[in-house]
Motif scaffolding. Structure first.
Motif, PDB file in Angstrom:
ATOM      1  N   ALA A 101      31.945  26.451  39.936  1.00 38.01           N
ATOM      2  CA  ALA A 101      32.141  24.930  40.615  1.00 38.01           C
ATOM      3  C   ALA A 101      32.232  24.170  39.511  1.00 38.01           C
ATOM      4  CB  ALA A 101      30.727  24.457  41.245  1.00 38.01           C
ATOM      5  N   GLU A 102      31.605  24.269  38.339  1.00 44.08           N
ATOM      6  CA  GLU A 102      31.885  23.200  37.101  1.00 44.08           C
ATOM      7  C   GLU A 102      33.301  23.356  36.689  1.00 44.08           C
ATOM      8  OE1 GLU A 102      30.206  22.710  32.911  1.00 44.08           O
ATOM      9  OE2 GLU A 102      28.906  22.493  34.347  1.00 44.08           O
ATOM     10  N   LEU A 103      33.771  24.852  36.460  1.00 47.05           N
ATOM     11  CA  LEU A 103      35.031  25.300  35.820  1.00 47.05           C
ATOM     12  C   LEU A 103      36.071  24.645  36.877  1.00 47.05           C
ATOM     13  CD1 LEU A 103      34.242  28.520  34.633  1.00 47.05           C
ATOM     14  CD2 LEU A 103      35.095  26.521  33.310  1.00 47.05           C
ATOM     15  N   SER A 104      35.904  24.771  38.137  1.00 53.73           N
ATOM     16  CA  SER A 104      36.621  24.528  39.178  1.00 53.73           C
ATOM     17  C   SER A 104      37.286  22.867  39.132  1.00 53.73           C
ATOM     18  CB  SER A 104      36.489  24.749  40.947  1.00 53.73           C
ATOM     19  OG  SER A 104      35.175  23.819  40.999  1.00 53.73           O
ATOM     20  N   LEU A 105      36.385  21.950  38.735  1.00 54.19           N
ATOM     21  CA  LEU A 105      36.535  20.633  38.549  1.00 54.19           C
ATOM     22  C   LEU A 105      37.828  20.317  37.716  1.00 54.19           C
ATOM     23  CD1 LEU A 105      33.244  19.326  38.132  1.00 54.19           C
ATOM     24  CD2 LEU A 105      34.385  19.440  40.243  1.00 54.19           C
ATOM     25  N   ALA A 106      38.226  21.335  36.836  1.00 51.71           N
ATOM     26  CA  ALA A 106      39.453  21.209  35.989  1.00 51.71           C
ATOM     27  C   ALA A 106      40.700  21.041  36.746  1.00 51.71           C
ATOM     28  CB  ALA A 106      39.366  22.413  34.807  1.00 51.71           C
ATOM     29  N   PHE A 107      40.595  21.629  38.072  1.00 53.75           N
ATOM     30  CA  PHE A 107      41.776  21.583  38.682  1.00 53.75           C
ATOM     31  C   PHE A 107      41.712  20.724  39.856  1.00 53.75           C
ATOM     32  CE2 PHE A 107      40.192  25.670  37.251  1.00 53.75           C
ATOM     33  CZ  PHE A 107      41.313  26.201  36.488  1.00 53.75           C
ATOM     34  N   GLN A 108      43.203  20.288  40.207  1.00 55.89           N
ATOM     35  CA  GLN A 108      43.221  19.398  41.258  1.00 55.89           C
ATOM     36  C   GLN A 108      42.873  20.096  42.666  1.00 55.89           C
ATOM     37  OE1 GLN A 108      47.293  18.186  41.356  1.00 55.89           O
ATOM     38  NE2 GLN A 108      46.711  16.574  39.449  1.00 55.89           N
ATOM     39  N   GLU A 109      43.445  21.510  42.684  1.00 53.74           N
ATOM     40  CA  GLU A 109      43.269  22.149  43.911  1.00 53.74           C
ATOM     41  C   GLU A 109      42.414  23.463  43.448  1.00 53.74           C
ATOM     42  OE1 GLU A 109      45.781  22.570  47.182  1.00 53.74           O
ATOM     43  OE2 GLU A 109      46.597  20.502  46.616  1.00 53.74           O
ATOM     44  N   PHE A 110      41.447  24.022  44.163  1.00 51.63           N
ATOM     45  CA  PHE A 110      40.826  25.335  43.629  1.00 51.63           C
ATOM     46  C   PHE A 110      40.360  25.949  45.198  1.00 51.63           C
ATOM     47  CE2 PHE A 110      36.767  27.702  43.248  1.00 51.63           C
ATOM     48  CZ  PHE A 110      37.141  28.521  42.508  1.00 51.63           C
ATOM     49  N   SER A 111      40.528  27.375  45.338  1.00 50.78           N
ATOM     50  CA  SER A 111      39.854  28.041  46.386  1.00 50.78           C
ATOM     51  C   SER A 111      39.453  29.253  46.087  1.00 50.78           C
ATOM     52  CB  SER A 111      40.925  28.039  47.543  1.00 50.78           C
ATOM     53  OG  SER A 111      42.081  29.106  47.196  1.00 50.78           O
ATOM     54  N   LEU A 112      38.457  29.787  46.451  1.00 57.80           N
ATOM     55  CA  LEU A 112      37.884  31.263  46.252  1.00 57.80           C
ATOM     56  C   LEU A 112      37.849  32.167  47.600  1.00 57.80           C
ATOM     57  CD1 LEU A 112      36.492  33.333  44.432  1.00 57.80           C
ATOM     58  CD2 LEU A 112      34.263  32.399  44.825  1.00 57.80           C
ATOM     59  N   SER A 113      38.337  32.893  47.770  1.00 55.76           N
ATOM     60  CA  SER A 113      38.641  33.780  49.127  1.00 55.76           C
ATOM     61  C   SER A 113      38.618  35.249  49.006  1.00 55.76           C
ATOM     62  CB  SER A 113      39.977  33.213  49.811  1.00 55.76           C
ATOM     63  OG  SER A 113      40.944  33.448  49.032  1.00 55.76           O
ATOM     64  N   PHE A 114      38.218  35.998  50.008  1.00 56.26           N
ATOM     65  CA  PHE A 114      38.201  37.132  50.076  1.00 56.26           C
ATOM     66  C   PHE A 114      39.629  37.935  50.311  1.00 56.26           C
ATOM     67  CE2 PHE A 114      37.924  41.159  52.839  1.00 56.26           C
ATOM     68  CZ  PHE A 114      37.266  41.909  52.092  1.00 56.26           C
ATOM     69  N   ALA A 115      39.904  39.047  49.544  1.00 57.71           N
ATOM     70  CA  ALA A 115      41.078  39.809  49.682  1.00 57.71           C
ATOM     71  C   ALA A 115      40.710  41.346  49.771  1.00 57.71           C
ATOM     72  CB  ALA A 115      42.076  39.542  48.670  1.00 57.71           C
ATOM     73  N   SER A 116      40.991  41.984  50.703  1.00 54.77           N
ATOM     74  CA  SER A 116      40.789  43.353  50.655  1.00 54.77           C
ATOM     75  C   SER A 116      40.990  44.133  49.598  1.00 54.77           C
ATOM     76  CB  SER A 116      41.436  44.150  52.078  1.00 54.77           C
ATOM     77  OG  SER A 116      42.725  44.144  51.838  1.00 54.77           O
ATOM     78  N   ARG A 117      40.314  45.248  49.184  1.00 50.83           N
ATOM     79  CA  ARG A 117      40.818  46.038  48.241  1.00 50.83           C
ATOM     80  C   ARG A 117      42.284  46.637  47.880  1.00 50.83           C
ATOM     81  NH1 ARG A 117      37.088  49.943  45.622  1.00 50.83           N
ATOM     82  NH2 ARG A 117      36.098  47.776  45.139  1.00 50.83           N
ATOM     83  N   ILE A 118      42.865  46.604  49.183  1.00 51.68           N
ATOM     84  CA  ILE A 118      44.375  46.787  49.444  1.00 51.68           C
ATOM     85  C   ILE A 118      45.285  45.959  48.692  1.00 51.68           C
ATOM     86  CG2 ILE A 118      46.110  47.289  51.045  1.00 51.68           C
ATOM     87  CD1 ILE A 118      44.351  48.593  52.757  1.00 51.68           C
ATOM     88  N   CYS A 119      44.901  44.525  48.999  1.00 52.28           N
ATOM     89  CA  CYS A 119      45.500  43.645  48.496  1.00 52.28           C
ATOM     90  C   CYS A 119      45.272  43.210  46.817  1.00 52.28           C
ATOM     91  CB  CYS A 119      45.163  42.344  49.045  1.00 52.28           C
ATOM     92  SG  CYS A 119      45.731  42.400  51.013  1.00 52.28           S
TER      93      CYS A 119
END
Length: 157
Positions: A101-119
């Motif tokens: 969360a602290e590191l994400s403040l360095a960015f204007q936009e940030f997201s963390l999402s799930f991607a299957s192993r295939i992706c």
């Protein structure tokens, strides 16, 4: 979007040795590979905590590259669920979630999402290449061990 990065992360963890490895693949807005990184860790707690470390490492690299919009993808659904509920629960990786969360403040936009192993094949393959003898590597060109996967992804995208 111009000025954005897509980052795929992956991690491995050995229950027996309590050691792990992380990898990340950083792509820019035109899907050009900017950086590939893998790293060995002598100590870890579990697979989810190693995946959180991979996320932290990738955000540090993204900040160094100067990008403002960052999308991180992981194949660890548990990490994404803990991230989404980080204010309402306690877990063994709370300190890592706070660092992310602290590191994400360095960015204007940030997201963390799930991607299957295939992706997430490229990051997964790189993470499997890490060992005690090859503890940390960074590439600015595509390593041969994932070249075919990169070409396949580029032609599919």
């Amino acid at each position: 979007m111009r000025g954005s990065l897509k980052i795929n992360v992956d991690a491995a963890f050995s229950v027996e040795s309590k050691q792990g490895a992380t990898s990340c693949i950083i792509r820019d807005h035109v899907v050009s590979f900017r950086l590939r990184k893998r790293k060995w860790y002598e100590e870890g707690y579990d697979a989810c905590s190693m995946e959180a470390i991979a996320c932290k490492d990738s955000l540090i690299f993204a900040a160094q590259l100067g990008f403002q919009n960052v999308m991180v993808e992981t194949d660890c659904l548990q990490l994404v669920q803990l991230w989404n509920r980080r204010d309402d629960q306690r877990s063994i990786i709370d300190s890592s979630l706070k660092e992310i969360a602290e590191l994400s403040l360095a960015f204007q936009e940030f997201s963390l999402s799930f991607a299957s192993r295939i992706c997430n094949k490229v990051a997964h393959t790189l993470e499997k290449q890490v060992s005690e003898s090859h503890r940390s590597e960074t590439w600015h060109v595509t390593p041969m061990c994932v070249y075919d996967l990169v070409v396949s992804e580029a032609s599919a995208g």
